[in-house]
Design a protein around this motif. Structure first.
Motif, mmCIF file in Angstrom:
data_model
loop_
_atom_site.group_PDB
_atom_site.id
_atom_site.type_symbol
_atom_site.label_atom_id
_atom_site.label_comp_id
_atom_site.label_asym_id
_atom_site.label_seq_id
_atom_site.Cartn_x
_atom_site.Cartn_y
_atom_site.Cartn_z
ATOM 1 N N UNK A 294 28.860 45.703 38.690
ATOM 2 C CA UNK A 294 30.142 46.012 38.048
ATOM 3 C C UNK A 294 31.205 46.064 39.138
ATOM 4 N N UNK A 295 32.353 45.438 38.884
ATOM 5 C CA UNK A 295 33.460 45.382 39.833
ATOM 6 C C UNK A 295 34.603 46.225 39.273
ATOM 7 N N UNK A 296 35.011 47.238 40.035
ATOM 8 C CA UNK A 296 36.031 48.188 39.589
ATOM 9 C C UNK A 296 37.259 48.046 40.492
ATOM 10 N N UNK A 307 38.952 48.998 33.809
ATOM 11 C CA UNK A 307 37.617 48.848 33.254
ATOM 12 C C UNK A 307 36.872 47.796 34.076
ATOM 13 N N UNK A 308 35.549 47.904 34.178
ATOM 14 C CA UNK A 308 34.818 47.019 35.081
ATOM 15 C C UNK A 308 34.636 45.601 34.548
ATOM 16 N N UNK A 309 34.557 44.664 35.483
ATOM 17 C CA UNK A 309 34.119 43.300 35.211
ATOM 18 C C UNK A 309 32.652 43.236 35.602
ATOM 19 N N UNK A 321 32.415 39.089 33.819
ATOM 20 C CA UNK A 321 33.248 38.964 32.625
ATOM 21 C C UNK A 321 33.646 40.333 32.079
ATOM 22 N N UNK A 322 34.766 40.356 31.368
ATOM 23 C CA UNK A 322 35.102 41.483 30.510
ATOM 24 C C UNK A 322 36.138 41.026 29.493
#
Length: 378
Positions: A294-296, A307-309, A321-322
Motif C-alpha cells: 500500500x502506498x500512502x 487513501x492508499x494505492x 490502483x485505487x
C-alpha cells in the motif's frame, strides 16, 4: 498516536511520494504549489516543532492492558527501542518501534504530520503484521502536554480513544493511551510507554520477525532497489481528463529510507518548477498476508495522508490502483513503476473515467541515482 483496533497490536505510537501524486491525493491538496506557506496569526500557536524533543534513539518500556473495557487488571510488559527521525525539517517525523516481552514481539511505524492550516497534528500508525495504516489521531499540544483523539470501533462498539504525551524532558517522556465507552466521562488507560534517551551506538539490536510462511517471501523486498538518494525529474499534466495537453515540469531530489528491514520504506521528495515548490512523502507498507503493497501519500501543505494505492510487482513492473474523486466524479487511478535498473527507474500515474478501458497519463517521474564524491552510488 493512533489507537490500534486490535489489542495484539496496541502500539500506540505516533506514526508513515510520492513521487508525487499530483492531482489525485497529494496534488489535489497541493493544487497551488506557489501559494505561500500559511503561518499562524498572532493569536494562534505555531506547533510545527512540538515533536522536536523526540528526535533520536530511545530505550522504551511498554505496559499493555490485555483486555480493555472489561474490568480486567491484567497487564503485560515489553522492552526495546524506538527511533524517531526528522522529516520536513521537523514538520513531520517517523517513529519506529521495536519491543519484545512475554506476550510476543511488536514492530510498528508511526508518522506524525503537522497541518499548518489547522495547527494540529495527525498521528498515523501501522503494525508490521499487516502493513495497514489506521485512522489518524488528531490533536495538539497545550502547556507542554499533547492530546490526540479519535472515534473508532472496539469489540463491535464505537468508543472514544485518546493518546497523551506528558512528562517531556530532553531525555525522557511518557505516552498513554486510554479508551472511553461513555462519551468521555471516564477514561481507562490501556497502554503506557516510557522513553529514556539512548545513544544510537549502544542501542539494543532489533529483533527480526520470523517468517511464518513455508518459504522466503521475496515480495517484501520489492522496493529494495529504490533505497538511497536520487535526482528526480517530474512532468505533470495540468488538467487531466479534459482533453488538455498542457504539462509543467519540476526538478528535485528524492531520498528513500528503509523501514522494517525493507518491508516498508519512507520516500521524501522535494521539487521545484514553474508552479512552485513541493515537499511530499510516500510511506510504502507491505502486507505479508495479501503479499501486496500500500502506498500512502502526503504533502507538507496540509499534513494529511491520502487513501492508499494498493498493488504488487509482477515481472519487474509494479502496478497499484485505487478509486478516487476528481472534479466531483469517481475515477480509477493507476500508479506504475517500471524501467527499473540499479541506477534509474520510472514512475507514471494515469486516470481512467471509463472503468479502466482507457487510461490517460498525467504524471511522470524519472529517478537517477546520485553518486557520492568517490563515484559510489548512494
Amino acid at each position: 498516536m493512533k489507537a490500534l483496533k486490535h489489542i495484539s497490536t496496541y502500539l500506540l505510537v505516533c506514526t508513515l511520494v510520492v513521487i508525487l501524486q499530483p492531482l489525485s491525493g497529494i496534488a489535489q491538496q497541493n493544487s497551488d504549489p506557489s501559494k505561500p506557506k500559511l503561518r499562524p496569526s498572532p493569536t494562534q500557536r505555531d506547533g510545527e516543532h512540538d515533536f522536536d524533543s523526540n528526535f533520536g534513539t530511545w530505550k522504551t518500556h511498554v505496559s499493555r492492558l490485555v483486555h480493555p473495557l472489561t474490568g480486567s487488571k491484567q497487564w503485560v510488559e515489553y522492552d526495546g527501542t524506538s527511533v524517531v527521525s526528522k522529516v520536513w525539517n521537523g514538520r513531520a517525523s517517523l517513529f519506529e518501534l521495536d519491543v519484545s516481552g512475554p506476550a510476543g514481539h511488536i514492530e510498528g511505524v508511526g508518522l506524525r504530520l503537522y497541518n499548518p492550516e489547522t495547527h494540529q497534528w495527525s498521528l498515523n500508525w501501522a503494525n508490521s503484521s499487516d502493513g495497514v495504516i489506521n485512522k489518524p489521531m488528531i490533536g495538539e499540544f497545550k502547556d507542554g502536554r499533547g492530546e490526540f483523539f479519535d472515534q473508532e470501533e472496539f469489540n463491535g462498539r464505537m468508543i472514544l480513544a485518546r493518546n497523551g504525551f506528558s512528562e517531556i524532558t530532553p531525555n525522557s517522556s511518557r505516552f498513554e493511551q486510554a479508551f472511553s465507552d461513555d462519551g468521555g466521562k471516564t477514561w481507562e488507560i490501556n497502554w503506557v510507554m516510557t522513553f529514556m534517551r539512548q545513544e544510537p551506538e549502544i542501542a539494543a539490536p532489533k529483533t527480526k520477525l520470523q517468517s511464518t510462511s513455508s518459504g522466503p517471501d521475496h515480495a517484501q523486498h520489492d522496493f529494495d532497489f529504490h533505497i538511497g538518494n536520487w535526482k528526480t525529474h517530474l512532468k505533470r499534466r495540468l488538467h487531466p481528463l479534459t482533453g488538455s495537453n498542457t504539462w509543467v515540469e519540476y526538478e528535485g531530489t528524492t531520498v528513500v529510507r528503509k523501514v522494517w528491514d525493507g518491508r516498508a520504506n519512507l520516500v521524501e521528495l522535494t521539487a521545484d518548477g514553474p508552479p512552485g515548490h513541493f515537499e511530499g512523502l510516500n510511506l510504502r507498507l507491505y502486507n505479508p498476508a495479501s503479499h501486496q503493497w500500500s502506498l500512502h501519500f502526503a504533502n507538507a501543505n496540509d499534513g494529511t495522508l491520502t487513501q492508499p494505492t494498493i498493488g504488487e510487482f509482477k515481472n519487474g513492473r509494479g502496478e497499484f490502483f485505487d478509486q478516487e474523486t476528481l472534479n466531483g466524479r469517481a475515477i480509477f487511478v493507476r500508479f506504475v513503476i517500471s524501467d527499473i535498473t540499479p541506477t534509474s527507474c520510472r514512475f507514471e500515474q494515469s486516470f481512467s473515467d471509463d472503468g479502466g478501458k482507457t487510461w490517460e497519463v498525467n504524471w511522470i517521474a524519472t529517478d537517477t541515482r546520485v553518486e557520492d564524491a568517490s563515484g559510489k552510488a548512494r
